[in-house]
Design an enzyme around this catalytic site. Structure first.
Site, mmCIF file in Angstrom:
data_model
loop_
_atom_site.group_PDB
_atom_site.id
_atom_site.type_symbol
_atom_site.label_atom_id
_atom_site.label_comp_id
_atom_site.label_asym_id
_atom_site.label_seq_id
_atom_site.Cartn_x
_atom_site.Cartn_y
_atom_site.Cartn_z
ATOM 1 N N ASP A 38 52.202 -2.457 12.018
ATOM 2 C CA ASP A 38 52.291 -1.787 13.210
ATOM 3 C C ASP A 38 52.171 -2.606 14.396
ATOM 4 O O ASP A 38 51.420 -3.684 14.398
ATOM 5 C CB ASP A 38 51.348 -0.528 13.033
ATOM 6 C CG ASP A 38 51.553 0.658 13.883
ATOM 7 O OD1 ASP A 38 51.953 0.603 15.218
ATOM 8 O OD2 ASP A 38 51.907 1.807 13.186
ATOM 9 N N TYR A 157 67.275 9.576 21.045
ATOM 10 C CA TYR A 157 66.653 9.745 19.656
ATOM 11 C C TYR A 157 67.438 10.377 18.578
ATOM 12 O O TYR A 157 67.723 9.898 17.462
ATOM 13 C CB TYR A 157 65.405 10.745 19.918
ATOM 14 C CG TYR A 157 64.401 10.977 18.532
ATOM 15 C CD1 TYR A 157 63.308 10.176 18.283
ATOM 16 C CD2 TYR A 157 64.650 12.246 18.002
ATOM 17 C CE1 TYR A 157 62.720 10.446 17.311
ATOM 18 C CE2 TYR A 157 63.723 12.406 16.843
ATOM 19 C CZ TYR A 157 62.905 11.552 16.278
ATOM 20 O OH TYR A 157 62.000 11.500 15.271
ATOM 21 N N LYS A 161 68.455 8.431 15.282
ATOM 22 C CA LYS A 161 68.522 8.986 13.970
ATOM 23 C C LYS A 161 69.634 9.255 13.071
ATOM 24 O O LYS A 161 69.674 9.136 11.897
ATOM 25 C CB LYS A 161 67.672 10.074 14.042
ATOM 26 C CG LYS A 161 66.084 9.785 14.476
ATOM 27 C CD LYS A 161 65.323 9.115 13.609
ATOM 28 C CE LYS A 161 63.933 8.947 14.191
ATOM 29 N NZ LYS A 161 63.086 8.058 13.274
ATOM 30 N N THR A 192 52.018 15.313 14.266
ATOM 31 C CA THR A 192 51.331 14.002 14.397
ATOM 32 C C THR A 192 51.397 13.743 15.602
ATOM 33 O O THR A 192 51.806 14.610 16.570
ATOM 34 C CB THR A 192 52.560 12.876 13.958
ATOM 35 O OG1 THR A 192 53.664 13.083 14.623
ATOM 36 C CG2 THR A 192 52.991 13.070 12.462
HETATM 37 N N1 LIG Z 1 56.570 13.956 13.883
HETATM 38 C C1 LIG Z 1 57.667 14.727 13.765
HETATM 39 O O1 LIG Z 1 57.984 15.883 13.784
HETATM 40 C C2 LIG Z 1 58.833 13.660 13.100
HETATM 41 C C3 LIG Z 1 59.998 14.431 12.759
HETATM 42 C C4 LIG Z 1 61.004 13.510 12.102
HETATM 43 C C5 LIG Z 1 60.866 12.238 12.163
HETATM 44 N N2 LIG Z 1 59.768 11.730 12.583
HETATM 45 C C6 LIG Z 1 59.739 10.280 12.612
HETATM 46 O O2 LIG Z 1 58.846 9.833 11.873
HETATM 47 C C7 LIG Z 1 58.464 8.498 12.064
HETATM 48 C C8 LIG Z 1 56.713 8.171 12.287
HETATM 49 O O3 LIG Z 1 56.620 9.256 13.455
HETATM 50 P P1 LIG Z 1 55.189 9.910 13.722
HETATM 51 O O4 LIG Z 1 55.379 11.467 13.758
HETATM 52 O O5 LIG Z 1 54.467 9.836 12.249
HETATM 53 O O6 LIG Z 1 54.616 9.208 15.002
HETATM 54 P P2 LIG Z 1 53.419 8.462 15.415
HETATM 55 O O7 LIG Z 1 53.698 8.118 16.919
HETATM 56 O O8 LIG Z 1 52.222 9.283 14.911
HETATM 57 O O9 LIG Z 1 53.386 7.055 14.452
HETATM 58 C C9 LIG Z 1 54.467 6.245 14.903
HETATM 59 C C10 LIG Z 1 53.785 4.852 14.701
HETATM 60 O O10 LIG Z 1 54.837 3.939 14.865
HETATM 61 C C11 LIG Z 1 54.110 2.735 15.595
HETATM 62 N N3 LIG Z 1 55.330 2.124 16.216
HETATM 63 C C12 LIG Z 1 55.901 2.321 17.500
HETATM 64 N N4 LIG Z 1 56.681 1.456 17.851
HETATM 65 C C13 LIG Z 1 56.485 0.337 17.004
HETATM 66 C C14 LIG Z 1 57.315 -0.979 16.905
HETATM 67 N N5 LIG Z 1 58.042 -1.517 17.813
HETATM 68 N N6 LIG Z 1 56.711 -1.670 15.828
HETATM 69 C C15 LIG Z 1 55.824 -1.129 15.025
HETATM 70 N N7 LIG Z 1 55.387 0.007 15.032
HETATM 71 C C16 LIG Z 1 55.580 0.736 16.025
HETATM 72 C C17 LIG Z 1 53.208 3.443 16.535
HETATM 73 O O11 LIG Z 1 52.242 2.587 16.557
HETATM 74 C C18 LIG Z 1 52.722 4.488 15.558
HETATM 75 O O12 LIG Z 1 51.682 3.870 14.802
HETATM 76 C C19 LIG Z 1 59.321 8.106 13.403
HETATM 77 O O13 LIG Z 1 60.445 7.319 12.948
HETATM 78 C C20 LIG Z 1 59.667 9.307 13.827
HETATM 79 O O14 LIG Z 1 60.936 9.298 14.586
HETATM 80 C C21 LIG Z 1 58.743 12.285 13.104
#
Ligand SMILES: NC(=O)c1ccc[n+]([C@@H]2O[C@H](COP(=O)([O-])OP(=O)(O)OC[C@H]3O[C@@H](n4cnc5c(N)ncnc54)[C@H](O)[C@@H]3O)[C@@H](O)[C@H]2O)c1
Length: 253
Positions: A38, A157, A161, A192
């Site tokens: 991360d 986004y 995706k 999250t």
């Molecule tokens: N939360 C939702 O509702 C949801 C729904 C569908 C998909 N997602 C996907 O799930 C994944 C995780 O999201 P989340 O909701 O846990 O968000 P989050 O913000 O809690 O976690 C994302 C993590 O990615 C890290 N990150 C960001 N840019 C980075 C980079 N360049 N290199 C390395 N790490 C990096 C951040 O520091 C963070 O720790 C993402 O790909 C998001 O698009 C989330």
């Protein structure tokens, strides 16, 4: 006993927070050694894995930078000798609340570079290490329901995706004959920090997200992690090129 990953070495990107943190902890509990990547500190999650009796280390990694991802894989092999599994999860929310003609180029570039190029770069560096094991491997990329349907005012986004699902299917075809299975998870709305940034923690804003979900609530990160561990494990041995929707029924509408 549940789904097991004993003896495996797994990389999780975006492991400091949210879905990635839950998945890293769950992968550790399933018996795999976990390498957490991360841009933020993963120390809390590393300690959680160790507290549960697992082995883990953190490598600071920006998934949009090829050198960083190469270094992540190199350090994994140096420290643990192999790479079997990867959950390529790091992602950002993109140009929230802007239509295409209002969105700025920097927001577009950031979403595509981290979300889509980051997944491609991760697989690019992970695949050779998995081929070296002689027993293949399993990769899960984090897409979204935004890989299945569009949401307005979030074009970068949605595009990133949809792209993740495309590159996941491509990789599944390319490496099927060499024992590497490649799948994606497509979460719906998950509680999250990413969702908190959309809603500002306001109940009214949260209601707009939950009212589109037939199950009537957001997912817990652990509910996505369950699907990730299953796809990484032998339990899903005939599954490749698949986008596993975990969304409380959101795209069934
Ligand atoms: N939360 C939702 O509702 C949801 C729904 C569908 C998909 N997602 C996907 O799930 C994944 C995780 O999201 P989340 O909701 O846990 O968000 P989050 O913000 O809690 O976690 C994302 C993590 O990615 C890290 N990150 C960001 N840019 C980075 C980079 N360049 N290199 C390395 N790490 C990096 C951040 O520091 C963070 O720790 C993402 O790909 C998001 O698009 C989330």
């Amino acid at each position: 006993m549940g789904v097991r990953l004993d003896g495996k070495v797994a990389i999780v990107t975006g492991a400091a927070s949210g879905i990635g943190a839950a998945a890293a902890a769950h992968i550790g509990r399933a018996g795999a050694t976990v390498v957490l990547a991360d841009v933020e500190s993963c120390e809390t999650v590393v300690q959680e894995v160790k507290r549960d009796g697992g082995e883990a280390m953190a490598v600071r990694t920006d998934v949009a930078r090829s050198d960083d991802v190469a270094d992540l894989v190199r350090r994994t092999i140096e420290t643990y000798g192999r790479l079997d599994c990867a959950f390529n999860n790091a992602g950002v929310e993109g140009m929230a609340e802007r239509e295409i003609h209002e969105a700025d180029e920097d927001a577009w570039d950031r979403a595509l570079e981290i979300n889509l190029k980051g997944v491609w770069l991760s697989m690019k560096h992970q695949v050779p290490a998995m081929l070296d094991t002689g027993t293949g491997g399993t990769i899960v990329n984090c897409a979204s329901v935004a890989a299945m349907v569009a949401f307005d005012k979030n074009g970068s986004y949605v595009a990133s995706k949809h792209g993740i699902l495309g590159i996941t299917k491509t990789a599944a075809l390319e490496y099927a004959d060499r024992g590497i299975r490649v799948n994606a998870v497509c979460p719906g709305v998950v509680r999250t920090p990413l969702i908190d940034r959309y809603t500002g923690g306001k109940l009214e804003a949260e209601a707009r997200y939950t009212e589109i979900v037939p199950l009537g609530r957001m997912a817990r990160p652990e509910e996505i992690a369950n699907g990730v561990v299953w796809l990484l494990s032998e339990e899903s041995s005939y599954v490749t090129g698949h986008g596993l929707v975990i969304d409380g029924g959101l795209v069934a509408r």
